[in-house]
Design a protein around this motif. Structure first.
Motif, PDB file in Angstrom:
ATOM      1  N   PHE A  73     -17.434   0.257 -12.088  1.00 29.62           N
ATOM      2  CA  PHE A  73     -16.293  -0.224 -11.322  1.00 29.62           C
ATOM      3  C   PHE A  73     -15.354   0.934 -10.997  1.00 29.62           C
ATOM      4  O   PHE A  73     -15.140   1.823 -11.822  1.00 29.62           O
ATOM      5  N   PRO A  74     -14.731   0.874  -9.810  1.00 26.54           N
ATOM      6  CA  PRO A  74     -13.703   1.870  -9.502  1.00 26.54           C
ATOM      7  C   PRO A  74     -12.507   1.665 -10.434  1.00 26.54           C
ATOM      8  O   PRO A  74     -12.266   0.558 -10.914  1.00 26.54           O
ATOM      9  N   PRO A  75     -11.767   2.722 -10.702  1.00 25.82           N
ATOM     10  CA  PRO A  75     -10.621   2.571 -11.594  1.00 25.82           C
ATOM     11  C   PRO A  75      -9.563   1.652 -10.979  1.00 25.82           C
ATOM     12  O   PRO A  75      -9.454   1.542  -9.764  1.00 25.82           O
ATOM     13  N   PHE A  76      -8.815   1.004 -11.847  1.00 25.14           N
ATOM     14  CA  PHE A  76      -7.727   0.127 -11.422  1.00 25.14           C
ATOM     15  C   PHE A  76      -6.468   0.527 -12.167  1.00 25.14           C
ATOM     16  O   PHE A  76      -6.436   0.518 -13.399  1.00 25.14           O
ATOM     17  N   ASP A  77      -5.448   0.907 -11.422  1.00 32.35           N
ATOM     18  CA  ASP A  77      -4.165   1.290 -12.000  1.00 32.35           C
ATOM     19  C   ASP A  77      -3.294   0.039 -12.122  1.00 32.35           C
ATOM     20  O   ASP A  77      -2.713  -0.416 -11.138  1.00 32.35           O
ATOM     21  N   ARG A  78      -3.214  -0.495 -13.323  1.00 28.51           N
ATOM     22  CA  ARG A  78      -2.464  -1.737 -13.567  1.00 28.51           C
ATOM     23  C   ARG A  78      -0.963  -1.567 -13.394  1.00 28.51           C
ATOM     24  O   ARG A  78      -0.232  -2.550 -13.371  1.00 28.51           O
ATOM     25  N   PHE A  79      -0.489  -0.335 -13.268  1.00 26.75           N
ATOM     26  CA  PHE A  79       0.948  -0.088 -13.195  1.00 26.75           C
ATOM     27  C   PHE A  79       1.383   0.523 -11.862  1.00 26.75           C
ATOM     28  O   PHE A  79       2.546   0.892 -11.703  1.00 26.75           O
ATOM     29  N   ARG A  80       0.495   0.633 -10.908  1.00 24.91           N
ATOM     30  CA  ARG A  80       0.793   1.245  -9.609  1.00 24.91           C
ATOM     31  C   ARG A  80       1.992   0.583  -8.936  1.00 24.91           C
ATOM     32  O   ARG A  80       2.814   1.235  -8.308  1.00 24.91           O
ATOM     33  N   HIS A  81       2.103  -0.724  -9.090  1.00 30.36           N
ATOM     34  CA  HIS A  81       3.158  -1.484  -8.415  1.00 30.36           C
ATOM     35  C   HIS A  81       4.563  -1.073  -8.843  1.00 30.36           C
ATOM     36  O   HIS A  81       5.514  -1.261  -8.096  1.00 30.36           O
ATOM     37  N   LEU A  82       4.705  -0.513 -10.028  1.00 36.43           N
ATOM     38  CA  LEU A  82       6.033  -0.197 -10.542  1.00 36.43           C
ATOM     39  C   LEU A  82       6.734   0.866  -9.707  1.00 36.43           C
ATOM     40  O   LEU A  82       7.955   0.826  -9.546  1.00 36.43           O
ATOM     41  N   THR A  83       5.990   1.801  -9.149  1.00 35.86           N
ATOM     42  CA  THR A  83       6.591   2.796  -8.262  1.00 35.86           C
ATOM     43  C   THR A  83       6.399   2.429  -6.795  1.00 35.86           C
ATOM     44  O   THR A  83       7.261   2.715  -5.970  1.00 35.86           O
ATOM     45  N   ARG A  84       5.326   1.783  -6.497  1.00 34.44           N
ATOM     46  CA  ARG A  84       4.982   1.475  -5.110  1.00 34.44           C
ATOM     47  C   ARG A  84       5.953   0.510  -4.451  1.00 34.44           C
ATOM     48  O   ARG A  84       6.175   0.569  -3.237  1.00 34.44           O
ATOM     49  N   ASN A  85       6.537  -0.398  -5.211  1.00 31.87           N
ATOM     50  CA  ASN A  85       7.355  -1.458  -4.618  1.00 31.87           C
ATOM     51  C   ASN A  85       8.856  -1.220  -4.726  1.00 31.87           C
ATOM     52  O   ASN A  85       9.637  -2.109  -4.416  1.00 31.87           O
ATOM     53  N   GLN A  86       9.248  -0.039  -5.152  1.00 30.56           N
ATOM     54  CA  GLN A  86      10.678   0.258  -5.211  1.00 30.56           C
ATOM     55  C   GLN A  86      11.279   0.166  -3.814  1.00 30.56           C
ATOM     56  O   GLN A  86      10.714   0.648  -2.845  1.00 30.56           O
ATOM     57  N   GLY A  87      12.407  -0.520  -3.728  1.00 34.73           N
ATOM     58  CA  GLY A  87      13.091  -0.662  -2.444  1.00 34.73           C
ATOM     59  C   GLY A  87      12.567  -1.791  -1.581  1.00 34.73           C
ATOM     60  O   GLY A  87      13.077  -2.011  -0.480  1.00 34.73           O
ATOM     61  N   ARG A  88      11.557  -2.506  -2.027  1.00 31.95           N
ATOM     62  CA  ARG A  88      11.007  -3.618  -1.245  1.00 31.95           C
ATOM     63  C   ARG A  88      11.649  -4.923  -1.697  1.00 31.95           C
ATOM     64  O   ARG A  88      12.179  -5.021  -2.799  1.00 31.95           O
TER      65      ARG A  88
END
Length: 174
Positions: A73-88
């Motif tokens: 399986f390709p890796p999955f970053d379970r915490f990506r959303h914490l930086t990705r969604n800032q300001g949304r």
């Protein structure tokens, strides 16, 4: 209960509506609160569900069904959303999740999976060999777990306000 694809899809297609009904038009007091350091708010959970749609479930299903070459399986970053969604804003995230989930379910249904497909395997980086039906069942339980998490986080915002009823409200003790 045995895994059933149609019953699984019935749950998966409801999650976006449940989230919109529960969180839509609520203020930050409800949607941005969490349980303390290193915990997620309802806003964070929606972001995580978006990341799961984009980089987890279907990419791993495709690896299993490809059948050729590398089954890892390709890796999955379970915490990506914490930086990705800032300001949304949460309405934007809810809209994105609704769209992504609808697209995911169209693709899933279009695969025409049969019982033999459900026994095919991929390789999880931590668990090793897993079957497609295990992955699909996990997708359902993952949704349900995060719905429960959102309910728990929201309930805890009134932990003190309920006064002596805390004794009966087990959700406040988790």
């Amino acid at each position: 209960m045995q895994f059933d694809l149609d019953q699984s899809i019935a749950v998966l297609e409801r999650t976006p509506r449940v989230l919109r009904a529960l969180l839509g038009e609520l203020g930050d007091d409800w949607t941005r609160a969490n349980e303390g350091p290193e915990s997620w708010s309802p806003f964070d959970v929606v972001g995580h569900l978006i990341d799961s749609e984009e980089t987890n479930w279907l990419p791993r299903i495709r690896v299993i069904l490809d059948g050729a070459g590398d089954r890892r399986f390709p890796p999955f970053d379970r915490f990506r959303h914490l930086t990705r969604n800032q300001g949304r804003a949460l309405p934007e995230l809810l809209d994105r999740f609704v769209t992504l989930r609808a697209e995911s379910l169209v693709e899933l249904r279009g695969l025409g999976l049969d019982p033999r497909d459900l026994t095919r395997t991929g390789v999880h980086p931590e668990f090793g060999e897993v079957t497609l039906d295990q992955l699909l069942a996990t997708w359902v339980v993952h949704d349900l777990a995060h719905l429960g998490q959102i309910a728990r986080v929201m309930a805890k915002q009134y932990a003190e306000a309920v006064g002596p009823w805390q004794a009966y409200l087990t959700i406040l003790r988790r």
